[in-house]
Design a protein around this motif. Structure first.
Motif, PDB file in Angstrom:
ATOM      1  N   ALA A  49      -0.382 -62.260  -8.673  1.00  0.00           N
ATOM      2  CA  ALA A  49       0.477 -63.165  -7.906  1.00  0.00           C
ATOM      3  C   ALA A  49       1.388 -62.407  -6.932  1.00  0.00           C
ATOM      4  N   ILE A  50       1.990 -61.326  -7.396  1.00  0.00           N
ATOM      5  CA  ILE A  50       2.905 -60.580  -6.527  1.00  0.00           C
ATOM      6  C   ILE A  50       2.171 -59.922  -5.356  1.00  0.00           C
ATOM      7  N   PRO A  51       1.039 -59.242  -5.577  1.00  0.00           N
ATOM      8  CA  PRO A  51       0.336 -58.681  -4.418  1.00  0.00           C
ATOM      9  C   PRO A  51      -0.169 -59.744  -3.435  1.00  0.00           C
ATOM     10  N   VAL A  52      -0.617 -60.882  -3.940  1.00  0.00           N
ATOM     11  CA  VAL A  52      -1.060 -61.946  -3.031  1.00  0.00           C
ATOM     12  C   VAL A  52       0.107 -62.405  -2.171  1.00  0.00           C
ATOM     13  N   PHE A  53       1.280 -62.588  -2.789  1.00  0.00           N
ATOM     14  CA  PHE A  53       2.470 -62.974  -2.019  1.00  0.00           C
ATOM     15  C   PHE A  53       2.804 -61.901  -0.994  1.00  0.00           C
ATOM     16  N   MET A  54       2.766 -60.637  -1.403  1.00  0.00           N
ATOM     17  CA  MET A  54       3.132 -59.565  -0.479  1.00  0.00           C
ATOM     18  C   MET A  54       2.176 -59.468   0.704  1.00  0.00           C
ATOM     19  N   VAL A  55       0.877 -59.630   0.444  1.00  0.00           N
ATOM     20  CA  VAL A  55      -0.090 -59.598   1.544  1.00  0.00           C
ATOM     21  C   VAL A  55       0.177 -60.760   2.496  1.00  0.00           C
ATOM     22  N   TRP A  56       0.412 -61.943   1.930  1.00  0.00           N
ATOM     23  CA  TRP A  56       0.725 -63.096   2.788  1.00  0.00           C
ATOM     24  C   TRP A  56       1.988 -62.814   3.589  1.00  0.00           C
ATOM     25  N   TYR A  57       3.039 -62.353   2.913  1.00  0.00           N
ATOM     26  CA  TYR A  57       4.332 -62.172   3.572  1.00  0.00           C
ATOM     27  C   TYR A  57       4.287 -61.068   4.627  1.00  0.00           C
ATOM     28  N   LEU A  58       3.712 -59.935   4.276  1.00  0.00           N
ATOM     29  CA  LEU A  58       3.718 -58.809   5.203  1.00  0.00           C
ATOM     30  C   LEU A  58       2.702 -58.964   6.333  1.00  0.00           C
TER      31      LEU A  58
ATOM     32  N   GLY B 272       4.504 -61.834   8.443  1.00  0.00           N
ATOM     33  CA  GLY B 272       5.252 -60.834   9.198  1.00  0.00           C
ATOM     34  C   GLY B 272       4.454 -60.110  10.256  1.00  0.00           C
ATOM     35  N   GLN B 273       3.132 -60.262  10.242  1.00  0.00           N
ATOM     36  CA  GLN B 273       2.239 -59.662  11.211  1.00  0.00           C
ATOM     37  C   GLN B 273       2.341 -58.136  11.282  1.00  0.00           C
ATOM     38  N   HIS B 274       2.528 -57.505  10.100  1.00  0.00           N
ATOM     39  CA  HIS B 274       2.537 -56.051  10.018  1.00  0.00           C
ATOM     40  C   HIS B 274       1.100 -55.554   9.909  1.00  0.00           C
ATOM     41  N   SER B 275       0.921 -54.270  10.086  1.00  0.00           N
ATOM     42  CA  SER B 275      -0.428 -53.698  10.056  1.00  0.00           C
ATOM     43  C   SER B 275      -1.002 -53.749   8.642  1.00  0.00           C
ATOM     44  N   TRP B 276      -2.349 -53.684   8.582  1.00  0.00           N
ATOM     45  CA  TRP B 276      -3.012 -53.663   7.285  1.00  0.00           C
ATOM     46  C   TRP B 276      -2.645 -52.395   6.515  1.00  0.00           C
TER      47      TRP B 276
ATOM     48  N   THR C  55       2.126 -52.956  -0.715  1.00  0.00           N
ATOM     49  CA  THR C  55       1.645 -53.784  -1.823  1.00  0.00           C
ATOM     50  C   THR C  55       1.223 -52.921  -2.995  1.00  0.00           C
ATOM     51  N   LEU C  56       0.418 -51.920  -2.754  1.00  0.00           N
ATOM     52  CA  LEU C  56      -0.032 -51.031  -3.828  1.00  0.00           C
ATOM     53  C   LEU C  56       1.143 -50.268  -4.436  1.00  0.00           C
ATOM     54  N   GLY C  57       2.023 -49.761  -3.586  1.00  0.00           N
ATOM     55  CA  GLY C  57       3.193 -49.027  -4.082  1.00  0.00           C
ATOM     56  C   GLY C  57       4.109 -49.901  -4.919  1.00  0.00           C
ATOM     57  N   THR C  58       4.305 -51.127  -4.507  1.00  0.00           N
ATOM     58  CA  THR C  58       5.161 -52.037  -5.262  1.00  0.00           C
ATOM     59  C   THR C  58       4.560 -52.352  -6.617  1.00  0.00           C
ATOM     60  N   VAL C  59       3.273 -52.643  -6.651  1.00  0.00           N
ATOM     61  CA  VAL C  59       2.620 -52.972  -7.925  1.00  0.00           C
ATOM     62  C   VAL C  59       2.690 -51.774  -8.874  1.00  0.00           C
ATOM     63  N   MET C  60       2.450 -50.579  -8.363  1.00  0.00           N
ATOM     64  CA  MET C  60       2.526 -49.394  -9.216  1.00  0.00           C
ATOM     65  C   MET C  60       3.957 -49.162  -9.701  1.00  0.00           C
ATOM     66  N   PHE C  61       4.926 -49.302  -8.813  1.00  0.00           N
ATOM     67  CA  PHE C  61       6.322 -49.130  -9.203  1.00  0.00           C
ATOM     68  C   PHE C  61       6.726 -50.142 -10.268  1.00  0.00           C
ATOM     69  N   VAL C  62       6.373 -51.410 -10.047  1.00  0.00           N
ATOM     70  CA  VAL C  62       6.722 -52.461 -11.009  1.00  0.00           C
ATOM     71  C   VAL C  62       6.101 -52.163 -12.367  1.00  0.00           C
TER      72      VAL C  62
ATOM     73  N   GLU D  81      13.058 -72.796  14.578  1.00  0.00           N
ATOM     74  CA  GLU D  81      12.046 -71.792  14.254  1.00  0.00           C
ATOM     75  C   GLU D  81      12.411 -71.047  12.967  1.00  0.00           C
ATOM     76  N   THR D  82      13.674 -70.698  12.821  1.00  0.00           N
ATOM     77  CA  THR D  82      14.126 -70.004  11.610  1.00  0.00           C
ATOM     78  C   THR D  82      14.012 -70.917  10.401  1.00  0.00           C
ATOM     79  N   ARG D  83      14.363 -72.169  10.572  1.00  0.00           N
ATOM     80  CA  ARG D  83      14.277 -73.138   9.466  1.00  0.00           C
ATOM     81  C   ARG D  83      12.834 -73.246   8.967  1.00  0.00           C
ATOM     82  N   SER D  84      11.880 -73.265   9.888  1.00  0.00           N
ATOM     83  CA  SER D  84      10.468 -73.330   9.514  1.00  0.00           C
ATOM     84  C   SER D  84      10.042 -72.072   8.756  1.00  0.00           C
ATOM     85  N   ALA D  85      10.464 -70.908   9.224  1.00  0.00           N
ATOM     86  CA  ALA D  85      10.108 -69.656   8.557  1.00  0.00           C
ATOM     87  C   ALA D  85      10.709 -69.596   7.158  1.00  0.00           C
ATOM     88  N   VAL D  86      11.957 -70.017   7.007  1.00  0.00           N
ATOM     89  CA  VAL D  86      12.607 -70.018   5.691  1.00  0.00           C
ATOM     90  C   VAL D  86      11.880 -70.976   4.749  1.00  0.00           C
TER      91      VAL D  86
END
Length: 164
Positions: A104-113, A117-121, A128-135, A77-82
């Motif tokens: 590209a970065i926000p699309v990746f973050m939305v997919w990942y999170l 990762g099944q985190h809340s919207w 995602t917004l905070g990361t893009v603004m920080f970057v 299971e871990t191998r598949s996730a990696v």
């Protein structure tokens, strides 16, 4: 030496070698403080590679001392996730030149999170917004390192007029 320890040692050596190559290439640019500009272009790659090298050497030291655990490093299971995350990172890097970092970065973050990762919207959106603004403010405004914009380049012209 167990097979697992040998694998750990080989991976640690590979990471150490990669770190050294990155450090050598980073030395082609200044790694110290450049007056009236800030850190040299090679500072972050050099020092991040140095940290990565020290971590690889610590893993190698543990592998040689035979302090590594006996259980397999990855279960199926871990191998598949990696694999999924590694593929997503490769696709994100491939999309950077066309879509730009700020798509590209926000699309990746939305997919990942959210999807992986099944985190809340709410959490996904805030991070995602905070990361893009920080970057943007850290690299483009503070360090004056322009990231690839791809098809979004025209959208940044008004921001450049404000900050530069």
């Amino acid at each position: 030496m167990k097979a697992l320890v040998k694998a750990e040692a080989l991976i640690a050596l590979a990471i150490a070698g990669f770190s050294l190559v990155c450090m050598v290439y980073a030395l082609e640019l200044p790694i110290g403080w450049v007056p009236e500009e800030g850190p040299g272009g090679g500072a972050f790659p050099f020092w991040l590679s140095a940290v990565m090298l020290s971590c690889a050497l610590a893993i190698l030291f543990k592998a040689v001392r035979d302090d590594m655990p006996d259980e397999p490093f990855f279960d199926p299971e871990t191998r598949s996730a990696v694999f999924q995350v590694a593929l997503a990172v490769v696709l994100t890097i491939a999309a950077l030149s066309y879509l730009g970092a700020y798509i590209a970065i926000p699309v990746f973050m939305v997919w990942y999170l959210r999807l992986h990762g099944q985190h809340s919207w709410t959490l996904t959106g805030l991070l995602t917004l905070g990361t893009v603004m920080f970057v943007f403010f850290f690299f483009e405004v503070t360090l004056k390192i322009l990231l690839p914009k791809g098809v979004t380049e025209p959208l940044f012209l008004p921001l450049y007029a404000i900050f530069f």
